[in-house]
Design a protein around this motif. Structure first.
Motif, short mmCIF file in Angstrom:
data_model
loop_
_atom_site.label_atom_id
_atom_site.label_comp_id
_atom_site.label_asym_id
_atom_site.label_seq_id
_atom_site.Cartn_x
_atom_site.Cartn_y
_atom_site.Cartn_z
N ALA A 209 0.85 -1.20 0.00
CA ALA A 209 0.00 0.00 0.00
C ALA A 209 0.88 1.25 0.00
O ALA A 209 2.03 1.20 0.44
N PRO A 210 0.33 2.38 -0.47
CA PRO A 210 1.09 3.63 -0.37
C PRO A 210 1.47 3.89 1.09
O PRO A 210 0.75 3.49 2.01
N ARG A 211 2.57 4.57 1.27
CA ARG A 211 3.11 4.81 2.61
C ARG A 211 2.10 5.52 3.52
O ARG A 211 2.06 5.32 4.72
N ASP A 212 1.24 6.37 2.91
CA ASP A 212 0.29 7.12 3.74
C ASP A 212 -1.11 6.50 3.75
O ASP A 212 -2.07 7.11 4.26
N ALA A 213 -1.25 5.28 3.23
CA ALA A 213 -2.58 4.62 3.29
C ALA A 213 -2.86 4.21 4.73
O ALA A 213 -1.97 3.73 5.43
N VAL A 214 -4.09 4.39 5.15
CA VAL A 214 -4.50 3.92 6.49
C VAL A 214 -4.90 2.45 6.35
O VAL A 214 -5.59 2.06 5.41
N ILE A 215 -4.42 1.62 7.29
CA ILE A 215 -4.72 0.17 7.24
C ILE A 215 -5.50 -0.19 8.50
O ILE A 215 -5.08 0.14 9.62
N VAL A 216 -6.66 -0.85 8.32
CA VAL A 216 -7.46 -1.23 9.48
C VAL A 216 -7.76 -2.72 9.45
O VAL A 216 -7.82 -3.34 8.39
N SER A 217 -7.93 -3.30 10.64
CA SER A 217 -8.34 -4.70 10.76
C SER A 217 -9.71 -4.75 11.41
O SER A 217 -9.99 -4.02 12.36
N ASN A 218 -10.55 -5.67 10.90
CA ASN A 218 -11.90 -5.86 11.44
C ASN A 218 -11.91 -6.92 12.55
O ASN A 218 -12.97 -7.42 12.91
N THR A 219 -10.74 -7.28 13.07
CA THR A 219 -10.70 -8.34 14.09
C THR A 219 -11.72 -8.09 15.21
O THR A 219 -11.92 -6.95 15.63
N SER A 220 -12.33 -9.20 15.70
CA SER A 220 -13.29 -9.07 16.80
C SER A 220 -12.60 -9.28 18.14
O SER A 220 -13.17 -8.94 19.17
N SER A 221 -11.42 -9.92 18.12
CA SER A 221 -10.88 -10.34 19.41
C SER A 221 -9.36 -10.30 19.50
O SER A 221 -8.83 -10.36 20.61
N LEU A 222 -8.65 -10.23 18.38
CA LEU A 222 -7.18 -10.27 18.48
C LEU A 222 -6.68 -8.89 18.95
O LEU A 222 -7.18 -7.86 18.49
N PRO A 223 -5.69 -8.88 19.89
CA PRO A 223 -5.22 -7.58 20.40
C PRO A 223 -4.66 -6.72 19.27
O PRO A 223 -3.84 -7.16 18.47
N ILE A 224 -5.12 -5.48 19.21
CA ILE A 224 -4.72 -4.57 18.13
C ILE A 224 -3.21 -4.26 18.24
O ILE A 224 -2.53 -4.13 17.23
N ASN A 225 -2.72 -4.20 19.47
CA ASN A 225 -1.28 -3.95 19.64
C ASN A 225 -0.46 -5.07 19.00
O ASN A 225 0.57 -4.80 18.38
N VAL B 79 -14.49 5.44 19.86
CA VAL B 79 -13.08 5.09 20.05
C VAL B 79 -12.96 4.40 21.41
O VAL B 79 -13.36 4.95 22.43
N VAL B 80 -12.43 3.16 21.41
CA VAL B 80 -12.37 2.37 22.65
C VAL B 80 -10.97 1.77 22.80
O VAL B 80 -10.19 1.73 21.85
N GLY B 81 -10.69 1.25 24.00
CA GLY B 81 -9.36 0.72 24.29
C GLY B 81 -9.18 -0.73 23.82
O GLY B 81 -10.15 -1.43 23.50
N ASP B 82 -7.92 -1.15 23.84
CA ASP B 82 -7.53 -2.46 23.29
C ASP B 82 -7.58 -3.56 24.36
O ASP B 82 -6.64 -4.31 24.53
N GLY B 83 -8.68 -3.63 25.14
CA GLY B 83 -8.82 -4.70 26.14
C GLY B 83 -9.50 -5.91 25.53
O GLY B 83 -10.05 -5.82 24.43
N PRO B 84 -9.51 -7.08 26.22
CA PRO B 84 -10.13 -8.28 25.67
C PRO B 84 -11.59 -8.05 25.26
O PRO B 84 -12.39 -7.60 26.08
N ALA C 248 -17.76 -3.73 23.04
CA ALA C 248 -19.04 -4.33 22.65
C ALA C 248 -19.08 -5.82 22.97
O ALA C 248 -20.04 -6.31 23.57
N ASN C 249 -18.06 -6.57 22.58
CA ASN C 249 -18.10 -8.01 22.81
C ASN C 249 -17.99 -8.35 24.28
O ASN C 249 -18.54 -9.35 24.74
N ARG C 250 -17.29 -7.51 25.03
CA ARG C 250 -17.20 -7.76 26.47
C ARG C 250 -18.58 -7.63 27.13
O ARG C 250 -19.02 -8.50 27.88
N ILE C 251 -19.30 -6.55 26.79
CA ILE C 251 -20.61 -6.34 27.40
C ILE C 251 -21.63 -7.34 26.85
O ILE C 251 -22.42 -7.93 27.60
N GLN C 252 -21.58 -7.56 25.55
CA GLN C 252 -22.53 -8.50 24.93
C GLN C 252 -22.37 -9.90 25.53
O GLN C 252 -23.35 -10.60 25.78
#
Ligand SMILES: NC(=O)c1ccc[n+]([C@@H]2O[C@H](COP(=O)([O-])OP(=O)(O)OC[C@H]3O[C@@H](n4cnc5c(N)ncnc54)[C@H](O)[C@@H]3O)[C@@H](O)[C@H]2O)c1
Length: 308
Positions: A95-111, A167-172, A176-180
């Protein structure tokens, strides 16, 4: 999920390029995307023009060809850390150096995922909910390395296409999934303990407290009910069901300070006098409208019997 998000982006007028694991799967994915948009248009849920936009979605045979000139790369491969490493690595290399890359992961730590991305300041979690075309909420989960301007850009981007990002933190399980899942665990326990059938639990959740949820979250709801009332109820629940129902310290402190919710002008949130007055009638206006909608669209009649 990838197809639903692609349909959503395309319907919003965004130029989309799609890829899957093989050229054959990519071709099938494009066909499914067009069928999906056609089905939504036939059901009156999407404008006819959105079908044309789905038809205009391009495909590429590999990751490199897909992301070469992207502004935003959306990764939605299965929840396997090795596969995410491979695909995020390939995306960030091409990808171009300035492209933003996102993951739709539901559970893997973003860090953890951010370590697979070159220049990780441009990487972020972007967790959508099924069905992505219709569910407004999207969790934005920055990694430690994510640049603040990338978070701001993603929030504005999602708002511009009609979504409601938080915008939420990178906890398990993020938020949404924690409360659900906390709700789900108690629902299953109610059935296992013979308190109610699965159908009755669904009815209670949907029609009692769940009825409020399109408009209010747990903090607004508890503020309206009274935090002193919540504290008393939690004490009874703890007595019967154990430590997991211990009232949180923050709740006890608010009650001690007399901040018992809307009736005192403050609880978890603050309320001006004007807001205190308006809140109840605005709440009732929404509940009456929702009852009208439910009368027009009665509950989906599917699922019966069974039980664990
Ligand atoms: N299903 C949900 O309700 C849901 C909700 C939120 C987030 N998610 C997350 O979204 C992601 C995808 O989940 P899903 O349910 O859509 O999975 P899925 O299995 O339905 O779809 C995954 C897609 O990735 C493709 N794929 C596999 N290997 C690939 C590769 N090497 N290159 C390119 N494409 C490849 C598959 O062929 C498939 O089309 C996961 O991280 C999941 O946790 C899922």
């Amino acid at each position: 999920m990838g197809l639903g998000v692609a349909e959503c982006f395309a319907a919003a007028g965004i130029e989309v390029i799609l890829t899957d694991a093989t050229p054959e799967l990519t071709r099938e994915a494009k066909e499914r995307l067009v069928r999906r948009a056609r089905g939504h248009a036939d059901a009156g849920l999407l404008a006819e023009s959105a079908v044309g936009r789905a038809e205009a979605v391009e495909t590429a045979d590999d990751v490199a060809g897909t992301v070469a000139s992207a502004d935003l790369v959306f990764e939605a491969v299965p929840e396997d850390i090795g596969l995410k490493q491979e695909i995020l690595g390939a995306c960030s290399a091409a990808a171009p150096r300035d492209a933003v890359i996102v993951s739709n992961t539901s559970s893997l730590p973003i860090n953890d995922l951010s370590e697979f991305v070159g220049w990780p300041g441009r990487f972020c979690g972007m967790h959508w909910f099924n069905p992505p075309e219709w569910t407004p909420g999207v969790e934005i989960i920055p990694a430690a390395a994510t640049a603040p301007e990338v978070v701001g850009w993603l929030v504005e981007f999602l708002r511009a296409i009609g979504k409601r990002p938080a915008v939420v933190g990178d906890g398990p399980g993020f938020v949404a999934n924690r409360i659900q899942n906390a709700l789900f665990l108690e629902a299953v326990r109610c059935v296992e303990e013979g308190l109610a059938s699965p159908q009755e639990v669904d009815e209670v959740v949907r029609s009692c407290f769940g009825f409020r949820l399109p408009f209010f979250g747990p903090f607004q709801i508890s503020d309206m009910a009274g935090l002193d009332v919540y504290e008393n109820v939690l004490d009874v629940l703890k007595e019967g069901l154990g430590e997991r129902f211990e009232a949180p310290q923050s709740l006890r402190k608010l009650v001690e300070e007399g901040r018992t919710g809307t009736k005192s002008g403050a609880g978890f949130l603050q309320y001006t006098e004007d807001e205190q007055e308006r809140l109840l009638i605005e709440r009732d206006r929404r509940y009456a409208a929702l009852n009208g909608l439910l009368a027009d669209l009665p509950p989906v009649d599917a699922g019966s019997g069974g039980g664990p």
